[in-house]
Design an enzyme around this catalytic site. Sequence first.
Site, PDB file in Angstrom:
ATOM      1  N   ARG A 164      -5.673 -23.933 -10.609  1.00 44.87           N
ATOM      2  CA  ARG A 164      -4.921 -22.706 -10.700  1.00 44.87           C
ATOM      3  C   ARG A 164      -3.651 -22.974 -11.222  1.00 44.87           C
ATOM      4  O   ARG A 164      -2.846 -23.900 -10.706  1.00 44.87           O
ATOM      5  CB  ARG A 164      -5.059 -22.017  -9.348  1.00 44.87           C
ATOM      6  CG  ARG A 164      -3.938 -20.821  -9.344  1.00 44.87           C
ATOM      7  CD  ARG A 164      -4.427 -19.854  -8.199  1.00 44.87           C
ATOM      8  NE  ARG A 164      -4.146 -20.221  -7.095  1.00 44.87           N
ATOM      9  CZ  ARG A 164      -4.178 -19.445  -5.755  1.00 44.87           C
ATOM     10  NH1 ARG A 164      -4.827 -18.354  -5.863  1.00 44.87           N
ATOM     11  NH2 ARG A 164      -3.904 -20.176  -4.652  1.00 44.87           N
ATOM     12  N   ARG A 198       1.233 -23.541  -8.081  1.00 45.57           N
ATOM     13  CA  ARG A 198       1.948 -22.890  -6.775  1.00 45.57           C
ATOM     14  C   ARG A 198       2.184 -24.406  -5.891  1.00 45.57           C
ATOM     15  O   ARG A 198       0.943 -25.067  -5.881  1.00 45.57           O
ATOM     16  CB  ARG A 198       1.088 -22.161  -6.050  1.00 45.57           C
ATOM     17  CG  ARG A 198       1.192 -20.631  -6.373  1.00 45.57           C
ATOM     18  CD  ARG A 198       0.180 -19.761  -5.904  1.00 45.57           C
ATOM     19  NE  ARG A 198      -0.038 -19.691  -4.451  1.00 45.57           N
ATOM     20  CZ  ARG A 198      -0.781 -18.859  -4.033  1.00 45.57           C
ATOM     21  NH1 ARG A 198      -1.493 -17.966  -4.624  1.00 45.57           N
ATOM     22  NH2 ARG A 198      -1.119 -19.094  -2.652  1.00 45.57           N
ATOM     23  N   ARG A 206      -4.472 -24.755   4.444  1.00 44.16           N
ATOM     24  CA  ARG A 206      -4.832 -23.235   4.497  1.00 44.16           C
ATOM     25  C   ARG A 206      -6.382 -23.134   4.619  1.00 44.16           C
ATOM     26  O   ARG A 206      -6.707 -22.072   5.314  1.00 44.16           O
ATOM     27  CB  ARG A 206      -4.622 -23.065   2.916  1.00 44.16           C
ATOM     28  CG  ARG A 206      -3.079 -22.731   2.696  1.00 44.16           C
ATOM     29  CD  ARG A 206      -2.484 -22.848   1.323  1.00 44.16           C
ATOM     30  NE  ARG A 206      -3.162 -21.685   0.548  1.00 44.16           N
ATOM     31  CZ  ARG A 206      -3.338 -21.811  -0.537  1.00 44.16           C
ATOM     32  NH1 ARG A 206      -3.231 -22.774  -1.270  1.00 44.16           N
ATOM     33  NH2 ARG A 206      -3.810 -20.578  -1.055  1.00 44.16           N
ATOM     34  N   LYS A 231      -9.532 -13.021  -4.952  1.00 47.03           N
ATOM     35  CA  LYS A 231      -9.267 -11.915  -4.485  1.00 47.03           C
ATOM     36  C   LYS A 231      -8.048 -11.271  -5.312  1.00 47.03           C
ATOM     37  O   LYS A 231      -8.072 -10.076  -5.800  1.00 47.03           O
ATOM     38  CB  LYS A 231      -8.639 -11.893  -3.047  1.00 47.03           C
ATOM     39  CG  LYS A 231      -9.545 -12.161  -1.937  1.00 47.03           C
ATOM     40  CD  LYS A 231      -9.063 -12.651  -0.562  1.00 47.03           C
ATOM     41  CE  LYS A 231      -7.843 -13.612  -0.677  1.00 47.03           C
ATOM     42  NZ  LYS A 231      -7.966 -14.860  -0.768  1.00 47.03           N
ATOM     43  N   ARG A 266      -4.799 -11.453   7.884  1.00 45.99           N
ATOM     44  CA  ARG A 266      -5.545 -12.693   8.011  1.00 45.99           C
ATOM     45  C   ARG A 266      -5.655 -13.161   9.631  1.00 45.99           C
ATOM     46  O   ARG A 266      -5.993 -14.293   9.614  1.00 45.99           O
ATOM     47  CB  ARG A 266      -4.222 -13.679   7.732  1.00 45.99           C
ATOM     48  CG  ARG A 266      -4.330 -13.909   6.137  1.00 45.99           C
ATOM     49  CD  ARG A 266      -3.432 -14.681   5.471  1.00 45.99           C
ATOM     50  NE  ARG A 266      -3.559 -15.566   4.393  1.00 45.99           N
ATOM     51  CZ  ARG A 266      -3.303 -15.480   3.127  1.00 45.99           C
ATOM     52  NH1 ARG A 266      -3.109 -14.305   2.579  1.00 45.99           N
ATOM     53  NH2 ARG A 266      -3.898 -16.415   2.217  1.00 45.99           N
TER      54      ARG A 266
HETATM   55  P1  ADP Z   1      -7.308 -15.996  -4.091  1.00 43.90           P
HETATM   56  O1  ADP Z   1      -6.375 -14.682  -4.591  1.00 43.90           O
HETATM   57  O2  ADP Z   1      -8.363 -15.464  -3.602  1.00 43.90           O
HETATM   58  O3  ADP Z   1      -6.605 -17.032  -3.628  1.00 43.90           O
HETATM   59  P2  ADP Z   1      -7.560 -16.246  -7.204  1.00 43.90           P
HETATM   60  O4  ADP Z   1      -7.800 -14.759  -7.767  1.00 43.90           O
HETATM   61  O5  ADP Z   1      -6.042 -16.608  -7.413  1.00 43.90           O
HETATM   62  O6  ADP Z   1      -7.798 -16.444  -5.620  1.00 43.90           O
HETATM   63  O7  ADP Z   1      -8.197 -17.168  -7.952  1.00 43.90           O
HETATM   64  C1  ADP Z   1      -8.310 -18.470  -7.556  1.00 43.90           C
HETATM   65  C2  ADP Z   1      -8.477 -19.376  -8.699  1.00 43.90           C
HETATM   66  O8  ADP Z   1      -9.630 -19.268  -9.332  1.00 43.90           O
HETATM   67  C3  ADP Z   1      -7.742 -19.012 -10.092  1.00 43.90           C
HETATM   68  O9  ADP Z   1      -7.047 -20.026 -10.840  1.00 43.90           O
HETATM   69  C4  ADP Z   1      -8.428 -18.041 -10.914  1.00 43.90           C
HETATM   70  O10 ADP Z   1      -8.156 -17.857 -12.267  1.00 43.90           O
HETATM   71  C5  ADP Z   1      -9.862 -18.587 -10.594  1.00 43.90           C
HETATM   72  N1  ADP Z   1     -11.006 -17.817 -10.436  1.00 43.90           N
HETATM   73  C6  ADP Z   1     -11.042 -16.460  -9.779  1.00 43.90           C
HETATM   74  N2  ADP Z   1     -12.047 -15.737  -9.874  1.00 43.90           N
HETATM   75  C7  ADP Z   1     -13.237 -16.709 -10.738  1.00 43.90           C
HETATM   76  C8  ADP Z   1     -14.507 -16.810 -11.011  1.00 43.90           C
HETATM   77  N3  ADP Z   1     -15.150 -15.619 -10.755  1.00 43.90           N
HETATM   78  N4  ADP Z   1     -14.804 -17.637 -11.698  1.00 43.90           N
HETATM   79  C9  ADP Z   1     -14.309 -18.731 -11.929  1.00 43.90           C
HETATM   80  N5  ADP Z   1     -12.920 -18.881 -11.640  1.00 43.90           N
HETATM   81  C10 ADP Z   1     -12.294 -17.824 -11.152  1.00 43.90           C
HETATM   82  P1  AMP Z   2      -1.952 -15.808  -0.793  1.00 37.88           P
HETATM   83  O1  AMP Z   2      -1.234 -15.612  -2.066  1.00 37.88           O
HETATM   84  O2  AMP Z   2      -2.547 -14.775  -0.399  1.00 37.88           O
HETATM   85  O3  AMP Z   2      -2.649 -17.341  -1.075  1.00 37.88           O
HETATM   86  O4  AMP Z   2      -0.966 -16.239   0.243  1.00 37.88           O
HETATM   87  C1  AMP Z   2       0.048 -17.339   0.186  1.00 37.88           C
HETATM   88  C2  AMP Z   2       0.833 -17.860   1.479  1.00 37.88           C
HETATM   89  O5  AMP Z   2       1.451 -16.601   1.879  1.00 37.88           O
HETATM   90  C3  AMP Z   2      -0.100 -18.068   2.779  1.00 37.88           C
HETATM   91  O6  AMP Z   2      -0.645 -19.365   2.930  1.00 37.88           O
HETATM   92  C4  AMP Z   2       0.779 -17.729   3.753  1.00 37.88           C
HETATM   93  O7  AMP Z   2       1.699 -18.541   3.937  1.00 37.88           O
HETATM   94  C5  AMP Z   2       1.449 -16.310   3.175  1.00 37.88           C
HETATM   95  N1  AMP Z   2       0.983 -15.305   3.559  1.00 37.88           N
HETATM   96  C6  AMP Z   2       0.157 -14.359   2.693  1.00 37.88           C
HETATM   97  N2  AMP Z   2      -0.138 -13.172   3.337  1.00 37.88           N
HETATM   98  C7  AMP Z   2      -0.037 -13.601   4.641  1.00 37.88           C
HETATM   99  C8  AMP Z   2      -0.224 -12.700   5.899  1.00 37.88           C
HETATM  100  N3  AMP Z   2      -1.000 -11.734   5.755  1.00 37.88           N
HETATM  101  N4  AMP Z   2      -0.026 -13.243   6.947  1.00 37.88           N
HETATM  102  C9  AMP Z   2       0.648 -14.592   7.017  1.00 37.88           C
HETATM  103  N5  AMP Z   2       0.865 -15.165   6.054  1.00 37.88           N
HETATM  104  C10 AMP Z   2       0.674 -14.691   4.921  1.00 37.88           C
END
Ligand code: ADP
Ligand code: AMP
Length: 209
Positions: A123, A156, A167, A14, A89
């Site tokens: 990541r 992270r 999660r 995302k 969420r």
């Molecule tokens: P989210 O925001 O949904 O948690 P991220 O955008 O942070 O996901 O992506 C999670 C991990 O996967 C990151 O390390 C990112 O670089 C990698 N990633 C994202 N999209 C792709 C894809 N289409 N193919 C392979 N790796 C990806």
């Molecule tokens: P994300 O960066 O979206 O993976 O979010 C990381 C962490 O932030 C989550 O695991 C939650 O602890 C907190 N968080 C982010 N967005 C929300 C939300 N909409 N509601 C509650 N917690 C959130």
Amino acid sequence: MNRIVLLGPPGAGKGTQAKRLSQELGIAHLSTGEMLRSAAAQGTELGRRADGFMSQGQLVPDDLVLGILRDRLRLPDTGRGFVLDGYPRNVAQAESLTEITPIDHVLYFEIPESVLVERLSQRRNCPTCGTVYNLVTQPPRVADRCDRDGTPLVQRSDDSEEAVRTRLGVYREVTLPLLDLYRRQGRLRTVPASGTVDEVAARVRAALQ
Ligand code: ADP
Ligand code: AMP
């Protein structure tokens, strides 16, 4: 108007797609996770309250997240639209969202859980500019350094194996039911989120047509 919500499990891509969309469409990228991490890094009162929930992989209480999002939506760069990544969420958050802004598109990133665990374990993030990397699929040009500003990359704390498990459990239990809510409203469009970043980006563009 382009007011877009991205739904999907942690690691679905995302944030990666939201960054692209915000650049391509000239709209704001609103990541509640990034807002909370930045508040925690700055040591604000809200950040301190959120930090414990986040590092364990639990959701931060709804009122804290709603407050931070509402303030962010008031900034002028959201005037041309936004891509919301990480909110709502749970069902209560979806209800709050309808009270603070209209939404034009809801996209659901669908992906097998085995791919998520692999992506999240690899990541890495830039603590300065927030750029997201993946040691396998999106590596930086110079090992362990951000391409943009050279800052050493970090993992992270909630990408630890244990926090990822929590999660994914939270996602299944309280976030998945949201899909039905938006599906019943006839607004949910599903985007298969496996494949390369470019492939997913093309599907996102098609879904927004
Ligand atoms: P989210 O925001 O949904 O948690 P991220 O955008 O942070 O996901 O992506 C999670 C991990 O996967 C990151 O390390 C990112 O670089 C990698 N990633 C994202 N999209 C792709 C894809 N289409 N193919 C392979 N790796 C990806
Ligand atoms: P994300 O960066 O979206 O993976 O979010 C990381 C962490 O932030 C989550 O695991 C939650 O602890 C907190 N968080 C982010 N967005 C929300 C939300 N909409 N509601 C509650 N917690 C959130």
